[in-house]
Design a protein around this motif. Sequence first.
Motif, short mmCIF file in Angstrom:
data_model
loop_
_atom_site.label_atom_id
_atom_site.label_comp_id
_atom_site.label_asym_id
_atom_site.label_seq_id
_atom_site.Cartn_x
_atom_site.Cartn_y
_atom_site.Cartn_z
N UNK A 35 0.79 -1.24 0.00
CA UNK A 35 0.00 0.00 0.00
C UNK A 35 0.82 1.29 0.00
N UNK A 36 1.99 1.28 0.63
CA UNK A 36 2.80 2.50 0.67
C UNK A 36 3.28 2.81 -0.75
N UNK A 42 10.70 6.65 -1.07
CA UNK A 42 11.88 7.40 -1.51
C UNK A 42 12.04 8.67 -0.65
N UNK A 43 10.92 9.34 -0.38
CA UNK A 43 10.95 10.55 0.44
C UNK A 43 11.44 10.25 1.86
N UNK A 44 10.99 9.13 2.42
CA UNK A 44 11.41 8.71 3.77
C UNK A 44 12.92 8.43 3.78
N UNK A 45 13.39 7.74 2.76
CA UNK A 45 14.83 7.43 2.69
C UNK A 45 15.67 8.70 2.57
N UNK A 95 -0.05 5.48 5.62
CA UNK A 95 0.62 4.33 5.02
C UNK A 95 1.05 3.33 6.10
N UNK A 96 1.06 2.03 5.76
CA UNK A 96 1.44 1.01 6.73
C UNK A 96 2.95 0.70 6.76
#
Length: 104
Positions: A35-36, A42-45, A95-96
């Motif tokens: 689902x994410x 990419x933004x989280x990384x 997001x999960x």
Amino acid sequence: MADQENNPQRGIMEKTRHKTTKPPMYKVYLLNDDYTTMEFVVEVLERVFGKGKVEATRIMLHVHRNGKGLAGVYARDIAETKISQVHNLARDNGFPLKCDMEKE
Ligand code: TYC
């Protein structure tokens, strides 16, 4: 004679005393889900793990294809903070996305 053989003090080397000890390091892994969005991972990384766009995209695709991928290696408290940041960002955005850590 029996004394010489059995004396536990014989033949044991002393341990070297070091001035410093390095803290154990922990690998932080991102986990795949259905689902994410790829864009969000990419933004989280980029934001949490300090990766550039190219490296972030490479890691995201590795997780997408293999189920799990290394985001970084940190001392325990830093690893725990990164994981909280990821879970908070994911929850806030619906997001999960999950990550976990493993002692190196
Ligand atoms: N599998 C997700 C998708 O197809 C993308 C994704 C990649 C999700 C990496 C999580 O850690 C992850 N939208």
